[in-house]
Design a protein around this motif. Structure first.
Motif, mmCIF file in Angstrom:
data_model
loop_
_atom_site.group_PDB
_atom_site.id
_atom_site.type_symbol
_atom_site.label_atom_id
_atom_site.label_comp_id
_atom_site.label_asym_id
_atom_site.label_seq_id
_atom_site.Cartn_x
_atom_site.Cartn_y
_atom_site.Cartn_z
ATOM 1 N N ALA A 69 0.851 -1.195 0.000
ATOM 2 C CA ALA A 69 0.000 0.000 0.000
ATOM 3 C C ALA A 69 0.881 1.236 0.000
ATOM 4 O O ALA A 69 1.990 1.221 0.556
ATOM 5 C CB ALA A 69 -0.918 -0.003 1.224
ATOM 6 N N PRO A 70 0.407 2.344 -0.592
ATOM 7 C CA PRO A 70 1.202 3.579 -0.593
ATOM 8 C C PRO A 70 1.343 4.145 0.815
ATOM 9 O O PRO A 70 0.430 4.077 1.637
ATOM 10 C CB PRO A 70 0.393 4.514 -1.501
ATOM 11 N N THR A 71 2.510 4.701 1.093
ATOM 12 C CA THR A 71 2.745 5.382 2.358
ATOM 13 C C THR A 71 2.252 6.830 2.256
ATOM 14 O O THR A 71 1.789 7.286 1.202
ATOM 15 C CB THR A 71 4.231 5.354 2.707
ATOM 16 N N ALA A 72 2.375 7.558 3.382
ATOM 17 C CA ALA A 72 1.967 8.961 3.360
ATOM 18 C C ALA A 72 2.814 9.759 2.370
ATOM 19 O O ALA A 72 2.308 10.659 1.682
ATOM 20 C CB ALA A 72 2.090 9.546 4.771
ATOM 21 N N GLU A 73 4.085 9.428 2.269
ATOM 22 C CA GLU A 73 4.954 10.116 1.311
ATOM 23 C C GLU A 73 4.483 9.887 -0.118
ATOM 24 O O GLU A 73 4.412 10.830 -0.929
ATOM 25 C CB GLU A 73 6.387 9.619 1.485
ATOM 26 N N THR A 74 4.134 8.633 -0.457
ATOM 27 C CA THR A 74 3.663 8.334 -1.807
ATOM 28 C C THR A 74 2.336 9.024 -2.098
ATOM 29 O O THR A 74 2.120 9.545 -3.205
ATOM 30 C CB THR A 74 3.514 6.821 -1.988
ATOM 31 N N LEU A 75 1.441 9.036 -1.117
ATOM 32 C CA LEU A 75 0.152 9.696 -1.320
ATOM 33 C C LEU A 75 0.323 11.194 -1.569
ATOM 34 O O LEU A 75 -0.372 11.768 -2.421
ATOM 35 C CB LEU A 75 -0.749 9.474 -0.095
ATOM 36 N N LEU A 76 1.234 11.825 -0.872
ATOM 37 C CA LEU A 76 1.429 13.267 -1.040
ATOM 38 C C LEU A 76 2.067 13.600 -2.384
ATOM 39 O O LEU A 76 1.682 14.590 -3.033
ATOM 40 C CB LEU A 76 2.292 13.811 0.094
ATOM 41 N N LEU A 77 3.026 12.788 -2.815
ATOM 42 C CA LEU A 77 3.736 13.089 -4.056
ATOM 43 C C LEU A 77 2.966 12.663 -5.292
ATOM 44 O O LEU A 77 2.864 13.419 -6.268
ATOM 45 C CB LEU A 77 5.119 12.431 -4.040
ATOM 46 N N ALA A 218 -8.252 4.953 -17.312
ATOM 47 C CA ALA A 218 -7.088 5.399 -18.075
ATOM 48 C C ALA A 218 -5.819 4.669 -17.639
ATOM 49 O O ALA A 218 -4.912 4.456 -18.455
ATOM 50 C CB ALA A 218 -6.912 6.907 -17.916
ATOM 51 N N ALA A 219 -5.739 4.275 -16.369
ATOM 52 C CA ALA A 219 -4.530 3.614 -15.865
ATOM 53 C C ALA A 219 -4.598 2.095 -15.955
ATOM 54 O O ALA A 219 -3.564 1.434 -15.844
ATOM 55 C CB ALA A 219 -4.275 4.023 -14.412
ATOM 56 N N ALA A 220 -5.802 1.534 -16.158
ATOM 57 C CA ALA A 220 -5.946 0.074 -16.222
ATOM 58 C C ALA A 220 -5.474 -0.412 -17.587
ATOM 59 O O ALA A 220 -6.088 -0.101 -18.616
ATOM 60 C CB ALA A 220 -7.396 -0.330 -15.968
ATOM 61 N N THR A 221 -4.416 -1.169 -17.608
ATOM 62 C CA THR A 221 -3.828 -1.652 -18.849
ATOM 63 C C THR A 221 -3.976 -3.162 -19.036
ATOM 64 O O THR A 221 -3.481 -3.697 -20.022
ATOM 65 C CB THR A 221 -2.328 -1.306 -18.885
ATOM 66 N N ARG A 227 -3.447 -2.765 -6.282
ATOM 67 C CA ARG A 227 -2.272 -2.208 -5.628
ATOM 68 C C ARG A 227 -1.466 -1.362 -6.606
ATOM 69 O O ARG A 227 -0.998 -0.271 -6.271
ATOM 70 C CB ARG A 227 -1.428 -3.345 -5.050
ATOM 71 N N ASP A 228 -1.295 -1.837 -7.850
ATOM 72 C CA ASP A 228 -0.553 -1.074 -8.857
ATOM 73 C C ASP A 228 -1.266 0.237 -9.181
ATOM 74 O O ASP A 228 -0.624 1.283 -9.336
ATOM 75 C CB ASP A 228 -0.381 -1.909 -10.124
ATOM 76 N N LEU A 229 -2.594 0.177 -9.292
ATOM 77 C CA LEU A 229 -3.353 1.388 -9.583
ATOM 78 C C LEU A 229 -3.260 2.392 -8.431
ATOM 79 O O LEU A 229 -3.207 3.602 -8.660
ATOM 80 C CB LEU A 229 -4.817 1.034 -9.854
ATOM 81 N N ALA A 230 -3.247 1.893 -7.195
ATOM 82 C CA ALA A 230 -3.149 2.794 -6.046
ATOM 83 C C ALA A 230 -1.825 3.549 -6.058
ATOM 84 O O ALA A 230 -1.784 4.764 -5.806
ATOM 85 C CB ALA A 230 -3.302 1.996 -4.755
ATOM 86 N N PHE A 231 -0.717 2.865 -6.348
ATOM 87 C CA PHE A 231 0.576 3.539 -6.414
ATOM 88 C C PHE A 231 0.640 4.507 -7.592
ATOM 89 O O PHE A 231 1.267 5.561 -7.506
ATOM 90 C CB PHE A 231 1.700 2.511 -6.517
ATOM 91 N N THR A 232 0.004 4.133 -8.704
ATOM 92 C CA THR A 232 0.051 5.003 -9.878
ATOM 93 C C THR A 232 -0.750 6.278 -9.677
ATOM 94 O O THR A 232 -0.312 7.369 -10.072
ATOM 95 C CB THR A 232 -0.475 4.241 -11.110
ATOM 96 N N LEU A 233 -1.908 6.161 -9.040
ATOM 97 C CA LEU A 233 -2.812 7.297 -8.888
ATOM 98 C C LEU A 233 -2.628 8.045 -7.580
ATOM 99 O O LEU A 233 -3.225 9.112 -7.402
ATOM 100 C CB LEU A 233 -4.268 6.813 -8.997
ATOM 101 N N GLY A 234 -1.848 7.492 -6.650
ATOM 102 C CA GLY A 234 -1.705 8.156 -5.362
ATOM 103 C C GLY A 234 -2.950 8.047 -4.515
ATOM 104 O O GLY A 234 -3.325 9.014 -3.827
#
Length: 345
Positions: A69-77, A218-221, A227-234
């Motif tokens: 899962a994304p961390t707070a840093e990943t969510l912010l960036l 748009a991100a679903a390939t 999990r991959d979509l969560a990291f891609t979209l923040g």
């Protein structure tokens, strides 16, 4: 003159400080509750798939970091709430005035720097940290945990929540999310492993698609999971899973079939290619009757070759008595048989 006395004991050395042993627990929730009672400050590393680290301050959960899962840093960036230049400026401000050889301070300095330079408000930063901690705990619960290890000298989280979250509140929220997805779709662990892509023909007459659903489309390939979509979209993994369930109900997504597992290697012995294959086994050979006129494998016209049994050898003479005695008994029996046949009417 007397020698030195050997009865005098050497002065006792001061006892070295001992670290209390971590409490024993049957699972991670029980361990976190025990660490809360002792106001433990450190980390708990959970070994599973994907595993992760739970940071604690005085027994409260300050951050949950996991590859699932994304961390707070990943969510912010990734969500662009904080720009890269602003993030780099906060990192410089957080490290200013600290000696190079000094250990890193307990987490929270980077978040404090972000708030101090006006990049983000304290309330918004707290909301992001809470969301990341809940999402990380949910990601850890998607797979059964393995072993765990506690450490007091573990590196702290770069952005920590202060004050932290009570472990009981973390368990309740994780159970609520798991129950919701189970009721809407099924086991959340299976849903998290599905790879999706946009449907060829979406539902006709569907209302306007929300922005967050369009971003997923748009991100679903076809190669990305939730999990991959969560990291891609923040975004959080749980939020993406809920949207996937709703989009699937509207026929906006297509599920990619799971890739079959590779077959296990064969353990049968291999036949070298330079040797001819073994001869096929045919029907059983016919038994050849033994006798004076029988043809054995050595006769010119008899069968000779594989698959034929040799002729049965003649029965040997009885070892008892001389040969003439055995021939006389055979002649007497033959004469008796002929006389009985003549006397028969």
């Amino acid at each position: 003159m007397t020698g030195p006395s050997h009865d005098t004991a050497p002065p006792a050395l001061p006892a070295a400080p001992t670290t209390p042993a971590p409490p024993t627990a049957r699972n991670v929730p029980a361990l976190l509750l025990a660490l809360r009672r002792t106001e433990f400050t450190g980390s708990v590393t959970v070994s599973s798939t994907p595993g992760g680290t739970i940071h604690l301050e005085q027994g409260l959960v300050s951050a949950v970091e996991t590859p699932g899962a994304p961390t707070a840093e990943t969510l912010l960036l990734k969500s662009r709430r904080v720009g890269e230049q602003e993030w780099a400026s906060a990192e410089t401000a957080a490290s200013t005035g600290r000696p190079a050889d000094a250990p890193p301070a307990r987490g929270g300095d980077l978040g404090t720097a972000l708030v101090a330079q006006g990049t983000i408000s304290a309330a918004e930063l707290e909301a992001v940290c809470v969301a990341a901690a809940f999402d990380g705990a949910f990601a850890l619960a998607l797979s059964p945990p393995g072993s765990w290890e506690t450490a007091e000298a573990a590196p702290p989280a770069r952005i920590a929540l202060r004050p932290g979250i009570e472990p009981e509140r973390l368990f309740e929220e994780t159970a609520r999310r798991t129950a919701l997805l189970t009721r809407l779709w099924g086991p959340p662990g299976e849903l998290a492993r599905i790879r999706i892509r946009p449907a060829t023909r979406p539902e006709s007459g569907a209302p306007r698609i929300p922005v967050r659903h369009r971003e997923i489309l748009a991100a679903a390939t076809g190669r990305r999971t939730a999990r991959d979509l969560a990291f891609t979209l923040g975004r959080g993994v749980f939020a993406v899973l809920v949207d996937i369930v709703r989009m699937d109900a509207r026929h906006l997504l297509h599920r990619e079939p799971a890739h079959p597992a590779p077959p296990a290697p064969s353990v049968a012995p291999r036949i070298p290619t330079n040797e001819p294959p073994p001869a096929s086994t045919g029907p059983l050979p016919r038994r050849v009757r033994s006798g004076p006129g029988a043809r054995g494998p050595g006769s010119p016209s008899g069968p000779s070759g594989p698959g034929h049994l040799p002729a049965r050898p003649e029965r040997a003479a009885a070892p008892d008595g001389p040969p003439n005695t055995h021939r006389a008994e055979h002649t007497a029996r033959t004469e008796t048989t002929e006389q009985s046949e003549k006397s028969t009417p």
